[in-house]
Design an enzyme around this catalytic site. Structure first.
Site, PDB file in Angstrom:
ATOM      1  N   ASP A   1       0.908  -1.152   0.000  1.00 27.90           N
ATOM      2  CA  ASP A   1       0.000   0.000   0.000  1.00 27.90           C
ATOM      3  C   ASP A   1       0.941   1.194   0.000  1.00 27.90           C
ATOM      4  OD1 ASP A   1      -1.495   2.277   0.808  1.00 27.90           O
ATOM      5  OD2 ASP A   1      -3.072   0.919   1.459  1.00 27.90           O
ATOM      6  N   HIS A   2       1.100   1.840  -1.165  1.00 29.57           N
ATOM      7  CA  HIS A   2       2.206   2.812  -1.273  1.00 29.57           C
ATOM      8  C   HIS A   2       2.003   4.009  -0.339  1.00 29.57           C
ATOM      9  CE1 HIS A   2      -0.390   4.866  -4.228  1.00 29.57           C
ATOM     10  NE2 HIS A   2       0.367   5.939  -4.041  1.00 29.57           N
TER      11      HIS A   2
ATOM     12  N   HIS B   1      -5.882   2.657   0.937  1.00 28.75           N
ATOM     13  CA  HIS B   1      -5.132   3.798   1.481  1.00 28.75           C
ATOM     14  C   HIS B   1      -5.870   4.474   2.650  1.00 28.75           C
ATOM     15  CE1 HIS B   1      -2.980   2.982  -2.096  1.00 28.75           C
ATOM     16  NE2 HIS B   1      -3.737   3.672  -2.917  1.00 28.75           N
TER      17      HIS B   1
HETATM   18  O1  LIG Z   1      -3.377   3.588  -5.619  1.00 30.44           O
HETATM   19  C1  LIG Z   1      -3.692   4.568  -6.270  1.00 30.44           C
HETATM   20  O2  LIG Z   1      -3.171   5.766  -5.917  1.00 30.44           O
HETATM   21  C2  LIG Z   1      -3.131   6.818  -6.860  1.00 30.44           C
HETATM   22  C3  LIG Z   1      -2.855   8.080  -6.049  1.00 30.44           C
HETATM   23  O3  LIG Z   1      -1.622   7.949  -5.431  1.00 30.44           O
HETATM   24  P1  LIG Z   1      -0.749   9.228  -5.056  1.00 30.44           P
HETATM   25  O4  LIG Z   1       0.450   8.682  -4.384  1.00 30.44           O
HETATM   26  O5  LIG Z   1      -0.454   9.928  -6.349  1.00 30.44           O
HETATM   27  O6  LIG Z   1      -1.602  10.076  -4.182  1.00 30.44           O
HETATM   28  C4  LIG Z   1      -4.416   6.939  -7.628  1.00 30.44           C
HETATM   29  O7  LIG Z   1      -4.284   7.915  -8.651  1.00 30.44           O
HETATM   30  C5  LIG Z   1      -4.754   5.616  -8.262  1.00 30.44           C
HETATM   31  O8  LIG Z   1      -6.026   5.694  -8.896  1.00 30.44           O
HETATM   32  C6  LIG Z   1      -4.788   4.515  -7.234  1.00 30.44           C
HETATM   33  O9  LIG Z   1      -4.882   3.254  -7.883  1.00 30.44           O
END
Ligand SMILES: O=C1O[C@H](COP(=O)(O)O)[C@@H](O)[C@H](O)[C@H]1O
Ligand SMILES: NC(=O)C1=CN([C@@H]2O[C@H](COP(=O)(O)OP(=O)(O)OC[C@H]3O[C@@H](n4cnc5c(N)ncnc54)[C@H](OP(=O)(O)O)[C@@H]3O)[C@@H](O)[C@H]2O)C=CC1
Length: 495
Positions: free
Chosen positions: A182-183, A245
């Site tokens: 989960d980045h 997230h």
């Molecule tokens: O996991 C995801 O995250 C991105 C948004 O990530 P961020 O680090 O740029 O805030 C999102 O655009 C994408 O749809 C989703 O799969």
């Protein structure tokens, strides 16, 4: 210099967007910092016919595209550790070729049998790859070595499919060998939530329903679906952002203090928090969650006219909701969350709104004073990292008026440049075997059970889409959701 780690990385989906855009540049950063040096090798796989040289050229381009000096000696030394093997993951018999390649590189680079299998491809393949890795003998047998499986999102599309996937993975890998990405957990200020809470008596002693009125989590995106519409239209904002997230952020905000700063203890507290999250019945799900889909503006198409989106799509590109915890710490203090595409701006923030003083002694009859504002602690996650604390202070004049003032801490721009990218941190954690910033199966399963209930209710009724203007903060229903409780979003347009 960082401690050097030893491992063979095998990237399934090694020619994909994520690998080139995030994973290889992140590995390069680990190399520059010394976490990777001599004893590592990378095998990239996909169905494409490439040789090592062509693959290395593509990796070089990925480093250049991410702002690195790809023609430096350091970059070419790094790239020399990359190898390519064409492989269709559905071809069980062909895994033996990967096995031979792994064994050869293991000897060449003295990798001690340590293996990291990174599944950076469509989730329908995760189960079968994990099974074949085991049955076809790719997992190292050396008892001192590690075998780690890194899984990209999405982890299922509801509880049942996630469980099925987890059961499939568990046949080959133990829970402590599985790293579910989960980045957001790799972001600096998300990790800082624990430091803010458990490193400050001032904060943690007030971190409960006696002092906090409500908590707001906003993950706002300015762009639409871009090139990912075929994935996104099958998913929607609830599955794409809330289940993973937002639930992870909320669990870090809601959990009790862990016994120690270890992955086991932290995950145990997050799970306990998620267990006390109220799973809504049909009526409450319908009241406490709202959805939206963006319309058109100027020459920009609405969501339904984006490439690869069906013209009658009912997929939500916006979600707002209220979460309630039934536990001693949080009973009565709602967590409001919202996320969406094509909103006013790109940012992530958490606003912790404290209760107003029970008695406002400054509101004496002759005073012109406006009522005391609530104290608000804001955690800025992105684009700027920092905290802000809104307090009330006396105005600097002869009256006795009060006004809200802010104590701000923003990580300075130079320091921010040094902040590791989420994928760099997470890959480093995988190398160390530290599961703190990954989602454990119990966390994932509680999150799905909560989200499934909302989805179930939404699936019963066709939405009236589109219902929000691009570059706004979502549909009117998101305002009504919070105003109904006599509250408002701290972040509003133009404040
Ligand atoms: O996991 C995801 O995250 C991105 C948004 O990530 P961020 O680090 O740029 O805030 C999102 O655009 C994408 O749809 C989703 O799969
Ligand atoms: N891209 C992103 O920004 C993000 C991606 N993710 C997740 O990461 C994962 C990868 O995404 P992304 O890189 O965008 O996907 P891509 O579609 O860009 O890449 C998919 C990769 O899988 C390979 N592949 C497909 N089918 C097979 C097969 N049968 N056998 C072997 N290889 C195969 C493709 O190569 P080929 O077709 O040549 O075989 C390609 O290398 C997904 O789970 C996604 O949800 C998560 C967050 C963000």
């Amino acid at each position: 210099m960082a401690t050097e780690r030893t491992a063979l990385f095998m990237f399934f989906g090694g020619t994909g967007d994520l690998a080139y855009r995030k994973l290889y540049p992140s590995l390069f950063n680990l190399y520059r910092k010394g976490s990777l040096r001599t004893h590592f090798a990378v095998i990239g796989t996909s169905r494409q016919t490439l040789d090592d040289d062509k693959f290395r050229a593509a990796v070089k381009k990925s480093l250049a595209d991410s702002g690195n000096r790809a023609d430096s000696k350091e970059a070419s030394d790094f790239i020399s550790h990359f190898y390519y093997q064409a492989h269709d993951v559905t071809d069980t018999a062909h895994y033996s070729v990967l096995k031979d390649a792994a064994e050869k590189l293991d000897k060449k680079y003295k990798l001690q049998g340590n293996r990291i299998f990174y599944l950076s491809m469509a989730p329908q393949f995760f189960g079968t790859i994990a099974q074949d890795l085991k049955t076809q003998g790719l997992m190292s047998k050396n008892k001192d070595a590690f075998n780690r499986l890194v899984i990209e999102k999405p982890f299922g599309r509801d509880f049942d499919s996630a469980k099925q996937l987890n059961d499939a993975l568990s046949k080959s890998f133990k829970e402590e060998q599985i790293f579910r990405i989960d980045h957001y957990l790799g972001k600096e200020m998300i990790q800082n939530i624990e430091a803010l809470r458990f490193g400050n008596t001032l904060v943690e002693s007030l971190w409960n329903n006696r002092y906090i009125d409500n908590i707001q989590v906003t993950l706002s995106e300015k762009l639409g679906v871009e090139e990912r519409a075929s994935y996104y239209d099958n998913s929607g904002a609830l599955r794409d952002m809330v289940q993973n997230h937002i639930m992870q952020i909320v669990s870090l905000l809601a959990m009790e203090q862990p016994v120690a700063f270890t992955d086991t203890d932290i995950r145990a507290e997050k799970v306990k928090a998620l267990r006390s999250l109220r799973v809504y019945n049909v009526a409450d799900a319908a009241t406490n969650f709202v959805r939206g889909q963006y319309g058109s503006i100027d020459n920009q198409p609405d969501y339904r006219h984006e490439d690869n989106v069906p013209v009658d799509s009912t997929t939500e590109t916006f979600v707002a909701g209220k979460l309630l915890f039934d536990n001693y710490r949080w009973s009565g203090t709602p967590f409001y969350v919202r996320t969406g595409k094509m909103l006013a701006d790109k940012f992530t923030r958490v606003d912790v709104v404290f209760k107003r003083p029970l008695v406002d002694i400054f509101a004496f009859p002759q005073s012109q004073n406006t009522p005391l504002a609530a104290n608000v602690l804001t955690i800025f996650v992105e684009p700027h990292a920092g905290f802000s604390l809104q307090l009330n202070a006396k105005t600097n004049d002869a009256t006795f008026s009060t006004e809200p003032i802010k104590l701000d801490y923003l990580v300075d721009a130079e320091k921010s440049k040094e902040t590791p990218e989420p994928y760099e941190r997470l890959l480093h954690d995988v190398l160390k075997g530290d599961g703190t910033n990954f989602s454990s199966w119990p966390e994932v399963s509680y999150a799905w059970k909560f989200v499934d209930q909302i989805r179930r209710v939404w699936d019963l009724q066709a939405p009236n889409f589109p219902n929000y203007t691009p570059h706004s903060m979502g549909p009117a229903a998101a305002e009504e959701l919070i105003q109904r409780d006599h509250r408002e979003w701290v972040y509003r347009l133009n404040n």
